[in-house]
Design an enzyme around this catalytic site. Structure first.
Site, PDB file in Angstrom:
ATOM      1  N   TYR A  20      -2.624  -9.855  16.077  1.00 30.08           N
ATOM      2  CA  TYR A  20      -1.616  -9.329  16.988  1.00 30.08           C
ATOM      3  C   TYR A  20      -1.518 -10.181  18.250  1.00 30.08           C
ATOM      4  O   TYR A  20      -0.582 -10.013  19.027  1.00 30.08           O
ATOM      5  CB  TYR A  20      -1.954  -7.876  17.353  1.00 30.08           C
ATOM      6  CG  TYR A  20      -2.054  -6.986  16.149  1.00 30.08           C
ATOM      7  CD1 TYR A  20      -0.907  -6.401  15.599  1.00 30.08           C
ATOM      8  CD2 TYR A  20      -3.277  -6.738  15.521  1.00 30.08           C
ATOM      9  CE1 TYR A  20      -0.985  -5.596  14.471  1.00 30.08           C
ATOM     10  CE2 TYR A  20      -3.362  -5.941  14.401  1.00 30.08           C
ATOM     11  CZ  TYR A  20      -2.223  -5.373  13.869  1.00 30.08           C
ATOM     12  OH  TYR A  20      -2.308  -4.587  12.747  1.00 30.08           O
ATOM     13  N   GLU A  46     -16.521  -7.680  -4.987  1.00 29.45           N
ATOM     14  CA  GLU A  46     -15.097  -7.351  -4.864  1.00 29.45           C
ATOM     15  C   GLU A  46     -14.245  -8.622  -4.915  1.00 29.45           C
ATOM     16  O   GLU A  46     -13.240  -8.686  -5.627  1.00 29.45           O
ATOM     17  CB  GLU A  46     -14.846  -6.608  -3.546  1.00 29.45           C
ATOM     18  CG  GLU A  46     -15.365  -5.188  -3.504  1.00 29.45           C
ATOM     19  CD  GLU A  46     -14.393  -4.189  -4.099  1.00 29.45           C
ATOM     20  OE1 GLU A  46     -13.317  -4.615  -4.577  1.00 29.45           O
ATOM     21  OE2 GLU A  46     -14.699  -2.984  -4.101  1.00 29.45           O
ATOM     22  N   LYS A  64     -12.414  -5.350   2.298  1.00 30.64           N
ATOM     23  CA  LYS A  64     -11.854  -4.460   3.319  1.00 30.64           C
ATOM     24  C   LYS A  64     -12.793  -3.274   3.506  1.00 30.64           C
ATOM     25  O   LYS A  64     -13.037  -2.508   2.585  1.00 30.64           O
ATOM     26  CB  LYS A  64     -10.461  -3.984   2.906  1.00 30.64           C
ATOM     27  CG  LYS A  64      -9.794  -3.063   3.931  1.00 30.64           C
ATOM     28  CD  LYS A  64      -8.408  -2.647   3.472  1.00 30.64           C
ATOM     29  CE  LYS A  64      -7.756  -1.707   4.461  1.00 30.64           C
ATOM     30  NZ  LYS A  64      -6.404  -1.293   4.030  1.00 30.64           N
ATOM     31  N   LYS A  76     -11.398  -8.084   6.195  1.00 36.90           N
ATOM     32  CA  LYS A  76     -10.880  -7.151   7.191  1.00 36.90           C
ATOM     33  C   LYS A  76     -11.900  -6.041   7.435  1.00 36.90           C
ATOM     34  O   LYS A  76     -12.333  -5.416   6.471  1.00 36.90           O
ATOM     35  CB  LYS A  76      -9.558  -6.555   6.687  1.00 36.90           C
ATOM     36  CG  LYS A  76      -8.900  -5.579   7.648  1.00 36.90           C
ATOM     37  CD  LYS A  76      -7.618  -5.009   7.068  1.00 36.90           C
ATOM     38  CE  LYS A  76      -6.966  -4.045   8.058  1.00 36.90           C
ATOM     39  NZ  LYS A  76      -5.755  -3.420   7.495  1.00 36.90           N
ATOM     40  N   CYS A 115       0.866  -1.178   0.000  1.00 40.11           N
ATOM     41  CA  CYS A 115       0.000   0.000   0.000  1.00 40.11           C
ATOM     42  C   CYS A 115       0.901   1.225   0.000  1.00 40.11           C
ATOM     43  O   CYS A 115       2.119   1.118   0.191  1.00 40.11           O
ATOM     44  CB  CYS A 115      -0.932  -0.019   1.218  1.00 40.11           C
ATOM     45  SG  CYS A 115      -2.322   1.151   1.082  1.00 40.11           S
ATOM     46  N   SER A 135      -6.486  -4.229  14.675  1.00 40.07           N
ATOM     47  CA  SER A 135      -5.933  -3.556  15.852  1.00 40.07           C
ATOM     48  C   SER A 135      -6.991  -3.172  16.879  1.00 40.07           C
ATOM     49  O   SER A 135      -6.790  -3.351  18.086  1.00 40.07           O
ATOM     50  CB  SER A 135      -5.158  -2.310  15.408  1.00 40.07           C
ATOM     51  OG  SER A 135      -6.009  -1.401  14.705  1.00 40.07           O
TER      52      SER A 135
END
Length: 325
Positions: free
Chosen positions: A313, A233, A195, A248, A120, A274
């Site tokens: 994470y 998509e 996304k 996501k 990105c 996150s």
């Protein structure tokens, strides 16, 4: 009188019995651990909004990678955080950029580890958007050219998988053609196919210093209210040559994991983002939840929905729990 009803509890009467009939499992091989790499030396900055997650300079990354490999984690995804940014995100496709240096360093030390490169421009642009701007809006087709260059540079550095997260129309075919022409036909694309323009990304933007300087990303990331659009998509990305499909965020959009699993035969990846991570950490720090049980329920939920892989994470903690520590 004999009662006639189903005795479902027969299969739950002991831990051994429950283990015997368990339908879904979280394995070490399912986990992909995100890493943030920065320029400089001696840098290990904890992200204030993400307890236990750090930005690493390359020398500190070497120490962290040793822990990751010893934990049994077999795949990482890299996000670069450069000091210099410009309007066209030139650091993204610089062969000597911090991300490319990190890829080379990791692959030299751990050639069997799967290194995924996030592809990105948002971390590298001074305006924080995922492409180049024209008249204040993101120019889709001009951005594709730079994203293709970025993917080739990352592959040249040794990335095993290219993971484009920009949500430009046509990003998979543009990157696929560029990789093939550069001699990287063997490198797969892990597409951020579905996304959403989500509030769950807030802590990530602290970690990657990638918040937009104006406006938002709603013209290229998806409306959280839409599901059929996500199937369109994903179908486009499959047609253009994607090898994996990412959903996501993960928790709030687990229905899309199910939909993709039902409609496509490619590996499905759930991104446990996150904000999802930070909410669990905050609740656990306050003693409101059992962190291990909550995290494992979330991850097995992804597997039950149909995910093959999970970007999370929590991966280092999960690896420890899976080892029984």
């Amino acid at each position: 009188m004999a009662l006639t009803f189903d005795r479902h509890r027969r299969l739950r009467k002991s831990a051994a019995m429950r283990n015997l009939v368990r339908e879904n499992h979280v394995r070490m091989e399912d986990l992909i651990y995100p890493l943030f790499v920065v320029e400089g030396e001696g840098v290990k900055n904890e992200i204030p909004s993400m307890p236990g997650v750090f930005q690493f300079s390359l020398d500190q990354l070497a120490i962290e990678m040793k822990e990751i490999v010893e934990a049994g984690i077999q795949s990482v995804i890299l996000f670069g955080v450069p000091e210099y940014k410009d309007a066209c995100g030139s650091g993204a496709y610089d062969d000597n950029a911090v991300t490319q240096q990190a890829i080379r360093q990791i692959k030299e030390a751990y050639p069997e580890l799967v290194v995924i490169a996030d592809t990105c421009l948002c971390e590298y642009t001074d305006h924080g958007h995922c492409g180049v701007l024209y008249d204040g809006d993101v120019d889709n087709d001009e951005s594709l050219k730079l994203l293709a260059q970025t993917a080739v540079s990352q592959a040249r550095a040794g990335a095993d998988i290219i993971a484009p997260s920009n949500m430009m129309d046509g990003f998979v075919i543009a990157i696929r053609e560029a990789l093939d022409e550069a001699g990287f036909a063997h490198i797969p694309i892990m597409s951020y196919a579905v996304k959403y323009a989500s509030a769950f990304y807030g802590p990530f933007r602290d970690a990657a210093n990638s918040a937009p300087q104006f406006g938002d990303r709603k013209t290229y990331q998806m409306d959280p209210a839409n599901s059929r659009e996500g199937l369109r998509e994903a179908a486009s990305d499959v047609k253009e040559g994607a090898d994996f499909l990412i959903v996501k965020p993960g928790i709030a959009f687990m229905d899309m994991v199910v939909r993709l699993r039902e409609n496509f035969n490619l590996p499905i990846v759930a991104y446990n983002v996150s904000g999802e991570y930070s909410m669990v950490k905050a609740a656990a720090a306050n003693g409101w939840i059992d962190e291990e049980r909550i995290v494992m329920e979330i991850l097995v939920g992804f597997k039950r929905a149909g995910a093959d892989l999970i970007i999370t994470y929590h991966a280092k903690d999960v690896a420890k729990w899976l080892r029984g520590e």
